[in-house]
Design a protein around this motif. Structure first.
Motif, PDB file in Angstrom:
ATOM      1  N   ASP A  82       7.275   7.327   0.546  1.00 36.67           N
ATOM      2  CA  ASP A  82       6.157   6.994   1.433  1.00 36.67           C
ATOM      3  C   ASP A  82       6.553   5.893   2.408  1.00 36.67           C
ATOM      4  O   ASP A  82       6.193   5.937   3.593  1.00 36.67           O
ATOM      5  CB  ASP A  82       4.945   6.571   0.600  1.00 36.67           C
ATOM      6  N   THR A  83       7.305   4.910   1.934  1.00 36.18           N
ATOM      7  CA  THR A  83       7.774   3.846   2.813  1.00 36.18           C
ATOM      8  C   THR A  83       8.645   4.411   3.934  1.00 36.18           C
ATOM      9  O   THR A  83       8.469   4.076   5.111  1.00 36.18           O
ATOM     10  CB  THR A  83       8.589   2.798   2.030  1.00 36.18           C
ATOM     11  N   ARG A  94       6.500   6.462   6.430  1.00 34.31           N
ATOM     12  CA  ARG A  94       5.625   5.593   7.238  1.00 34.31           C
ATOM     13  C   ARG A  94       6.432   4.871   8.301  1.00 34.31           C
ATOM     14  O   ARG A  94       6.040   4.822   9.481  1.00 34.31           O
ATOM     15  CB  ARG A  94       4.926   4.575   6.330  1.00 34.31           C
ATOM     16  N   HIS A  99       0.808  -1.220   0.000  1.00 39.20           N
ATOM     17  CA  HIS A  99       0.000   0.000   0.000  1.00 39.20           C
ATOM     18  C   HIS A  99       0.840   1.270   0.000  1.00 39.20           C
ATOM     19  O   HIS A  99       0.293   2.370  -0.064  1.00 39.20           O
ATOM     20  CB  HIS A  99      -0.946   0.014   1.204  1.00 39.20           C
ATOM     21  N   ASP A 100       2.167   1.162   0.074  1.00 39.58           N
ATOM     22  CA  ASP A 100       3.020   2.349   0.063  1.00 39.58           C
ATOM     23  C   ASP A 100       3.021   2.986  -1.318  1.00 39.58           C
ATOM     24  O   ASP A 100       3.054   2.291  -2.339  1.00 39.58           O
ATOM     25  CB  ASP A 100       4.460   1.988   0.450  1.00 39.58           C
ATOM     26  N   ASP A 101       3.036   4.313  -1.329  1.00 40.72           N
ATOM     27  CA  ASP A 101       3.071   5.068  -2.576  1.00 40.72           C
ATOM     28  C   ASP A 101       4.516   5.432  -2.925  1.00 40.72           C
ATOM     29  O   ASP A 101       4.884   6.603  -2.983  1.00 40.72           O
ATOM     30  CB  ASP A 101       2.203   6.320  -2.454  1.00 40.72           C
ATOM     31  N   GLY A 102       5.352   4.424  -3.114  1.00 35.10           N
ATOM     32  CA  GLY A 102       6.723   4.647  -3.516  1.00 35.10           C
ATOM     33  C   GLY A 102       7.691   4.670  -2.343  1.00 35.10           C
ATOM     34  O   GLY A 102       7.305   4.603  -1.172  1.00 35.10           O
TER      35      GLY A 102
END
Length: 206
Positions: A90-91, A94, A84-87
Motif C-alpha cells: 500500500d505504501t 500510494r 494509515h498505510d495498509d502494509g
C-alpha cells in the motif's frame, strides 16, 4: 541477452518458491565495515515494469534538485511508510500515485523483494509491479524532475552492474552503479536492481 515477456516475469515471482536471497541486503553489501543505523524507518518503493510493444521497460524518476535529501538522484517511486498505510504494498502504490500520477488500478503487483537497508536508517521493501499501457504520468514538481524508462534487458546484463567508490565522511565507500546514457543510476536504487536480478535470473534459468 535475456529475452522474455511479462508472463514469464509473473511466473518467476508467483510460481517460484518464496525467496530469501535478498534478505538483509543493503548499502553495507559492499562495505562490510559499515555500522548499521541506530534507527530503522520503514519505507517502500515500486519497481515498475512496463509492457511496451518493443519489450519490457523499467520506469525510474530523477529527483528534484530542490529536495534537501538526495537531490537530482535517480530513484524508484516510493517513500516512507505512513501510519494509515495498509502494509508495504500500500505504501509503494500510494507513493507511486503521489509522485508520478499512476493510479494503482494500472499496477499488477507480482511480488516483492526482501528488505534493503540504507546507511540513512531506512528499511525499504521493494515491490515489483507490472504496468500495462495506456496510462498517464504526472510528475509531482516538488519531488520529481523527470520520469523516464530504461529497457529491462539493460539491467539484466551483469556487465552493466558496475562497482564504483567515493569518499564519504573521510572513508572510502563502495556502491553499485549502472550508468545509462545521461543517467547515473547508483546507490540504493542500483543496489535494489542488483537484488532484483539476483532473484529473477535463477528462476528463469531453472
Amino acid at each position: 541477452m535475456h529475452n522474455f515477456d511479462s508472463s514469464r516475469l509473473r511466473s518467476a515471482f508467483r510460481e517460484g518458491r518464496p525467496d530469501d536471497t535478498t534478505e538483509g541486503r543493503g548499502d553495507h553489501d559492499l562495505n562490510p565495515d559499515m555500522k548499521p543505523p541506530v534507527k530503522n524507518r520503514p519505507a517502500s518503493v515500486l519497481i515498475p515494469i512496463i509492457e511496451r510493444d518493443e519489450g519490457l521497460t523499467m520506469l525510474l524518476t530523477k529527483r528534484s534538485e530542490d529536495l534537501p535529501v538526495h537531490p537530482g538522484q535517480i530513484s524508484f517511486p516510493g517513500g516512507r511508510a505512513e501510519p494509515h498505510d495498509d502494509g508495504p504494498v500500500d505504501t509503494a502504490l500510494r507513493e507511486t500515485e503521489e509522485e508520478v500520477g499512476i493510479h494503482r488500478r494500472h499496477i499488477d503487483v507480482v511480488g516483492q523483494l526482501g528488505l534493503y537497508s540504507t546507511r540513512t536508517g531506512f528499511e525499504i521493501t521493494p515491490v515489483v509491479g507490472l504496468l500495462t499501457p495506456p496510462f498517464d504520468t504526472r510528475a509531482d514538481p516538488m519531488e520529481v524532475q523527470e520520469i523516464f524508462e530504461v529497457p529491462l534487458a539493460f539491467f539484466l546484463e551483469r556487465e552493466n552492474h558496475e562497482r564504483h567508490s567515493r569518499e564519504w565522511n573521510k572513508q572510502i565507500r563502495s556502491f553499485y552503479a549502472m550508468p545509462y546514457g545521461d543517467y547515473y543510476i547508483w546507490g540504493a536504487t542500483a543496489g535494489m536492481l542488483v537484488n532484483f536480478v539476483d532473484v529473477l535470473l535463477p528462476r528463469f534459468d531453472a
